[in-house]
Design an enzyme around this catalytic site. Structure first.
Site, PDB file in Angstrom:
ATOM      1  N   PRO A  48       0.886  -1.180   0.023  1.00  0.00           N
ATOM      2  CA  PRO A  48       0.105   0.124   0.188  1.00  0.00           C
ATOM      3  C   PRO A  48       0.970   1.270   0.103  1.00  0.00           C
ATOM      4  O   PRO A  48       1.633   1.450   1.052  1.00  0.00           O
ATOM      5  CB  PRO A  48      -0.681  -0.211   1.219  1.00  0.00           C
ATOM      6  CG  PRO A  48      -0.021  -0.932   2.263  1.00  0.00           C
ATOM      7  CD  PRO A  48       0.766  -1.872   1.252  1.00  0.00           C
ATOM      8  N   ASP A  87      -2.033   2.998   2.332  1.00  0.00           N
ATOM      9  CA  ASP A  87      -1.448   3.021   3.682  1.00  0.00           C
ATOM     10  C   ASP A  87      -1.891   4.199   4.195  1.00  0.00           C
ATOM     11  O   ASP A  87      -1.597   5.667   3.515  1.00  0.00           O
ATOM     12  CB  ASP A  87       0.144   3.239   3.291  1.00  0.00           C
ATOM     13  CG  ASP A  87       0.718   2.647   4.663  1.00  0.00           C
ATOM     14  OD1 ASP A  87       0.110   2.399   5.675  1.00  0.00           O
ATOM     15  OD2 ASP A  87       1.832   2.221   4.589  1.00  0.00           O
ATOM     16  N   TRP A 552       4.491   0.368   9.843  1.00  0.00           N
ATOM     17  CA  TRP A 552       5.178  -0.824   9.318  1.00  0.00           C
ATOM     18  C   TRP A 552       4.555  -2.211   9.766  1.00  0.00           C
ATOM     19  O   TRP A 552       4.468  -3.074   9.273  1.00  0.00           O
ATOM     20  CB  TRP A 552       6.723  -0.709   9.356  1.00  0.00           C
ATOM     21  CG  TRP A 552       7.416   0.392   8.682  1.00  0.00           C
ATOM     22  CD1 TRP A 552       7.786   1.505   9.112  1.00  0.00           C
ATOM     23  CD2 TRP A 552       7.616   0.398   7.113  1.00  0.00           C
ATOM     24  NE1 TRP A 552       8.563   2.158   8.059  1.00  0.00           N
ATOM     25  CE2 TRP A 552       8.277   1.469   7.095  1.00  0.00           C
ATOM     26  CE3 TRP A 552       7.540  -0.580   6.332  1.00  0.00           C
ATOM     27  CZ2 TRP A 552       8.873   1.707   5.592  1.00  0.00           C
ATOM     28  CZ3 TRP A 552       8.018  -0.419   4.971  1.00  0.00           C
ATOM     29  CH2 TRP A 552       8.716   1.030   4.710  1.00  0.00           C
ATOM     30  N   GLN A 588      12.538  -1.468   0.264  1.00  0.00           N
ATOM     31  CA  GLN A 588      11.672  -2.289   0.896  1.00  0.00           C
ATOM     32  C   GLN A 588      12.183  -3.683   1.613  1.00  0.00           C
ATOM     33  O   GLN A 588      11.489  -4.414   2.335  1.00  0.00           O
ATOM     34  CB  GLN A 588      10.342  -2.773   0.045  1.00  0.00           C
ATOM     35  CG  GLN A 588       9.560  -1.361  -0.349  1.00  0.00           C
ATOM     36  CD  GLN A 588       9.076  -0.639   1.084  1.00  0.00           C
ATOM     37  OE1 GLN A 588       8.839  -1.164   1.973  1.00  0.00           O
ATOM     38  NE2 GLN A 588       9.158   0.795   0.836  1.00  0.00           N
ATOM     39  N   TRP A 592       8.987  -3.424   3.931  1.00  0.00           N
ATOM     40  CA  TRP A 592       7.813  -4.267   3.864  1.00  0.00           C
ATOM     41  C   TRP A 592       8.339  -5.698   3.826  1.00  0.00           C
ATOM     42  O   TRP A 592       7.860  -6.413   4.304  1.00  0.00           O
ATOM     43  CB  TRP A 592       6.947  -3.613   2.541  1.00  0.00           C
ATOM     44  CG  TRP A 592       5.499  -4.229   2.496  1.00  0.00           C
ATOM     45  CD1 TRP A 592       4.844  -4.401   3.539  1.00  0.00           C
ATOM     46  CD2 TRP A 592       5.102  -4.905   1.336  1.00  0.00           C
ATOM     47  NE1 TRP A 592       3.579  -4.997   3.217  1.00  0.00           N
ATOM     48  CE2 TRP A 592       3.725  -5.207   1.724  1.00  0.00           C
ATOM     49  CE3 TRP A 592       5.325  -5.055  -0.043  1.00  0.00           C
ATOM     50  CZ2 TRP A 592       2.946  -5.999   1.057  1.00  0.00           C
ATOM     51  CZ3 TRP A 592       4.460  -5.659  -0.929  1.00  0.00           C
ATOM     52  CH2 TRP A 592       3.355  -6.140  -0.412  1.00  0.00           C
ATOM     53  N   LYS A 625      18.323  12.453  -7.517  1.00  0.00           N
ATOM     54  CA  LYS A 625      17.077  12.196  -7.228  1.00  0.00           C
ATOM     55  C   LYS A 625      15.799  13.029  -7.837  1.00  0.00           C
ATOM     56  O   LYS A 625      16.192  14.135  -8.052  1.00  0.00           O
ATOM     57  CB  LYS A 625      16.893  12.177  -5.863  1.00  0.00           C
ATOM     58  CG  LYS A 625      15.534  11.352  -5.040  1.00  0.00           C
ATOM     59  CD  LYS A 625      15.658  11.503  -3.482  1.00  0.00           C
ATOM     60  CE  LYS A 625      14.242  10.717  -3.155  1.00  0.00           C
ATOM     61  NZ  LYS A 625      14.181  10.783  -1.603  1.00  0.00           N
ATOM     62  N   LYS A 628      10.395  17.239  -7.138  1.00  0.00           N
ATOM     63  CA  LYS A 628       9.351  18.038  -7.985  1.00  0.00           C
ATOM     64  C   LYS A 628       9.990  19.733  -7.885  1.00  0.00           C
ATOM     65  O   LYS A 628       9.549  20.445  -8.509  1.00  0.00           O
ATOM     66  CB  LYS A 628       8.081  18.045  -6.845  1.00  0.00           C
ATOM     67  CG  LYS A 628       7.306  16.714  -7.405  1.00  0.00           C
ATOM     68  CD  LYS A 628       6.374  16.488  -6.486  1.00  0.00           C
ATOM     69  CE  LYS A 628       5.469  15.265  -6.686  1.00  0.00           C
ATOM     70  NZ  LYS A 628       4.244  15.107  -5.924  1.00  0.00           N
TER      71      LYS A 628
END
Length: 843
Positions: A48, A87, A552, A588, A592, A625, A628
């Site tokens: 999620p 999430d 988490w 992850q 996750w 990276k 925006k």
């Protein structure tokens, strides 16, 4: 059969939009799910994301991997439920609200009211859901948004409570003090895996401090080294290595006597008295060699570190005078190293993991019960540290160094460049701080975790065998609670004297024990609920602890909570656990993937998943990276509108990023996919259509392809060759997809298209145009037709739009064809028998 569009006017993006409308009209995804309902289940877990931000290329990459695999599994005879998940809890949401409301301190939330604060959080959770659905749908991904799951839903939260209660019953949960990475920006502890996500090379002050030895005949002082001056006011001990050799040395110039590790004697400065004749001093030293510390100090004594244990020293500050009997003495431990410093470490048990451990082991503090944490949740000194009270600790470093100097205890000062962890959300430096927390005993599960990891299949395998294996091998107990507000509350009710604890595993149990009606499990809806003590009215009531779960823990509970297990779907879960497939980014492995593995191991002794694809990071073209703020990457929707989603999908899949490496995103790379893949493919199809129509123009019967079986009997060597190449394509793609190696497919497809356009079509023009007779023309066109149709079916998972465009036109001349290419089965290999439960649309 008609052309889709004339060559130059063919627009891949516009055709894709037409296909989206077509899918919507026939309810293609829903129909596919319905048609495959009776087939074996292929369980896919969708990690999620938060909907508090817009999807970026990393999300599109992971989503494309998931879409390709789940589409492929459907074509090979499985039912694949694909529910999107959100999430909803935790720091990302709370940070947004804190910024919106200008909240900087925890007490401001309490003053505002947890109910109002949580309502604010809930209001932004689904802020970008529509934008997410629009972007994800436009990329061609089939995923169920209507039947999504949210971690803030009552059913999901109830299953999280069940997971915790199971761990509690197994003795895998405890509450304790532990020094944890703490974010002052987010006012909460972070898990160890979160703390490792944002290291920066930064300069910090390094100082050496003198701690006079009580009763030493030479007035010697221990010299300790630290890069965190702000911890000095909380000093309670000094630690040496029991096996090191230490020396007591006297300066030949100042007479000061120091105790330091012999191997690090060179780290202390040469202390010379100030000369009254600076010119003379300068002239004498000009051209002379720099004096070494060992030459400027006289050796008085040498001993092992173990001989220094329990020697008392004079504290630097008087903030902890009540600890004087047990504290301000030397202890020994092997964690002290000789790579830097003085071989003597100053210990502030509230602010260092090893400091805390050795101070408890040496009974300087009593199992943490009398631990004083003199820094508050905002990272400021408490009133106990009177000289620096209210100051943010990192800002107080300079003044603390000045205070040390003023006491005549500063031996050396300088700057030390090192790698330091920062909060990955607030970008503030982390403090290592003792906090009370609830923990899962991961260290107890370590051997089982490693064994379960060995039972899983990863692409690429080195991430599993090295990165993930090493992380599991060094796993620490997991702090699963957060002293926050917007999250699933811990289901722990405790009596006022701490003697009685009740862990709730369901809404029904809470209602039964409390007599209250429960409709929402968030803090402001249940914190007031009490449970009568089982010992009688005189013992009062049990109240819920304040903590909520680390988000988490919620996402790690996803395989159970998204289907409300064990309250529902028990049979489904029993048949389909572990899940078949997960896919997310490299980060992850400590997020996750890790929490999934820990909880499944603790609950069932199994891994949570069988197959995993781990992708790397998509960077901007300059290698930085994507930002925006910097606007250093093109909008995903702009790229899709220019070149199409299929081209973007293939560009991402055919890159090192699917092998867990990095990709510098280049818009030109997407254009090259159009030029090198889709235009040749389209041209081969267009050549087929033009020549099929030519038959009618020249007065022959309309084109109708002969059956693949008849076509394969062609005596033409080019027909035989391209048919063989098509069979090889089918075999290769199935082989690679069964092994989850998605990144190998596009290069093979390129070679196949080159063979098709530059060899088969090029050298077959006369036959395809009917110059060698009608029958031969029909065989050649049928060969090209069947090759293109098979290629479309093979590639439909990768390029769902373009293959649908071609298929919708090609199916017009084929009887009993499926309504959509995505209802078709993956082509059979030579000699393969189709399972009985599938419809053979190839016949």
């Amino acid at each position: 059969m008609e052309e889709v569009c004339e060559g130059k006017d063919f627009s891949f993006p516009k055709q894709e939009e037409k296909i989206l409308s077509f899918w919507s009209e026939i309810k293609a995804f829903e129909t596919q799910l319905s048609r495959t309902e009776s087939l074996p289940e292929y369980v896919f877990y969708d990690g999620p994301p938060f909907a508090t931000g817009l999807p970026h290329y990393g999300h599109i990459l992971a989503g494309t991997i998931k879409d390709i695999v789940t589409r492929y599994q459907t074509t090979t005879g499985h039912h694949v439920t694909r529910r999107f998940g959100w999430d909803c809890h935790g720091l990302p949401v709370e940070n947004e609200i804190d910024r919106k409301l200008g909240i900087k301190r925890r007490d401001e939330v309490l003053k505002m009211g947890i109910d109002k604060y949580n309502d604010e959080c809930r209001s932004i959770v689904t802020r970008y859901v529509e934008e997410w659905e629009k972007v994800i749908t436009r990329t061609g991904r089939w995923i169920d948004f209507k039947n999504d799951y949210k971690t803030m839903d009552l059913k999901f939260m109830e299953s999280v409570w069940w997971v915790f209660s199971q761990l509690w019953d197994k003795g895998l949960v405890y509450k304790g003090f532990k020094v944890m990475p703490y974010s002052t920006g987010c006012k909460t502890v972070l898990s160890n895996f979160e703390a490792g996500q944002n290291f920066k090379d930064v300069p910090d002050p390094e100082i050496m401090v003198a701690f006079p030895v009580v009763g030493d005949p030479d007035n010697a002082a221990f010299v300790a080294w630290t890069t965190t001056p702000w911890t000095l006011p909380s000093n309670l001990a000094l630690c040496v290595n029991p096996n090191f050799d230490y020396v007591k040395v006297r300066s030949k110039y100042t007479g000061k006597v120091y105790v330091i590790a012999e191997c690090l004697l060179s780290s202390i400065p040469v202390e010379k008295p100030k000369s009254s004749d600076s010119k003379t001093s300068s002239s004498k030293t000009k051209g002379a060699k720099t004096e070494k510390p060992m030459d400027s100090y006289e050796l008085l004594q040498k001993f092992k570190g173990s001989e220094l244990v329990n020697k008392k020293y004079e504290p630097l500050f008087n903030y902890f005078e009540e600890f004087a009997d047990a504290a301000f003495r030397v202890v020994a431990d092997n964690y002290v190293t000789s790579d830097r410093g003085t071989g003597i470490v100053h210990c502030a048990p509230a602010f260092g993991e090893d400091d805390y451990r050795v101070c408890i082991e040496n009974k300087i503090i009593n199992k943490g019960e009398n631990l004083v944490v003199a820094v508050d949740d905002d990272g400021c000194f408490t009133d106990r540290i009177t000289d620096f009270s209210g100051r943010y600790v990192k800002d107080a470093d300079k003044d603390i160094i000045e205070a040390v100097k003023g006491k005549g205890r500063l031996v050396k000062t300088g700057s030390f460049m090192h790698s330091y962890p920062f909060c990955w959300r607030s970008d503030t430096p982390l403090l290592y701080r003792a906090v009370p927390s609830w923990f899962v005993r991961v260290e107890k599960l370590k051997d089982q975790l490693l064994e379960n990891n060995s039972q899983t299949y990863w692409v690429p395998d080195y991430v599993k065998d090295k990165r993930f294996h090493n992380w599991l091998e060094n796993a620490r107990d997991w702090a699963i609670s957060r002293s926050r507000f917007w999250g699933t509350p811990l289901p722990v009710w405790i009596s006022g004297d701490g003697e009685e604890i009740v862990v709730i595993d369901s809404v029904a149990k809470l209602e039964k024990l409390s007599g209250a009606k429960v409709v929402d499990l968030h803090r402001h809806k249940i914190d007031h609920i009490t449970i009568p003590s089982s010992r009688g009215p005189e013992f009062g009531v049990l109240r819920r602890v304040d903590d909520v779960f680390d988000c988490w823990f919620e996402s790690g509970s996803m395989p159970y909570a998204y289907i409300h297990y064990p309250f529902e779907n028990e049979e489904f879960f029993a048949k389909n656990f572990p899940g078949h497939f997960v896919a997310e980014g490299l980060d992850q492995t400590r997020g996750w993937f890790y929490t999934l593995m820990v909880l499944s191991t603790a609950l069932f002794g199994k891994p949570a998943f069988r197959n995993l694809v781990c992708n790397g990071l998509v960077l901007a073209e300059d290698g930085k990276k994507m930002s925006k703020k910097l606007k250093n990457y093109p909008s995903p929707m702009d790229v899709i509108n220019d070149y199409g989603a299929d081209a973007l999908r293939l560009y991402l899949i055919n890159s090192p990023v699917v092998r867990a490496e990095t990709l510098r995103f280049k818009k030109d790379g997407v254009y090259n996919v159009v030029k090198d893949v889709f235009l040749p493919w389209y041209n081969a199809y267009r050549f087929l259509v033009q020549n099929a129509k030519r038959l009618e123009v020249e007065g022959f019967a309309p084109f109708s392809p002969v059956s693949p079986t008849a076509q394969q009997k062609s005596s033409n060597v080019l027909d035989q060759w391209i048919t063989s190449a098509t069979r090889s394509l089918v075999h290769f793609v199935r082989q690679e997809m069964d092994a989850y190696r998605l990144y190998t497919v596009v290069p093979y497809l390129l070679k196949f298209l080159d063979d098709l356009t530059n060899v088969y079509v090029r050298f077959n023009r006369k036959r395809l145009k009917g110059r060698t007779g009608e029958d031969d023309c029909r065989i050649a066109l049928s060969t090209l037709y069947n090759v293109l149709l098979t290629a479309c079916k093979v590639m439909s998972s990768f390029t769902p739009f373009f293959t649908e465009v071609l298929y919708q036109n090609m199916r017009k001349v084929s009887a009993n064809s499926e309504e959509s290419i995505h209802y078709c089965s993956f082509p059979l290999e030579e000699g393969e028998v189709l399972p009985n439960h599938l419809v053979d649309e190839l016949s």
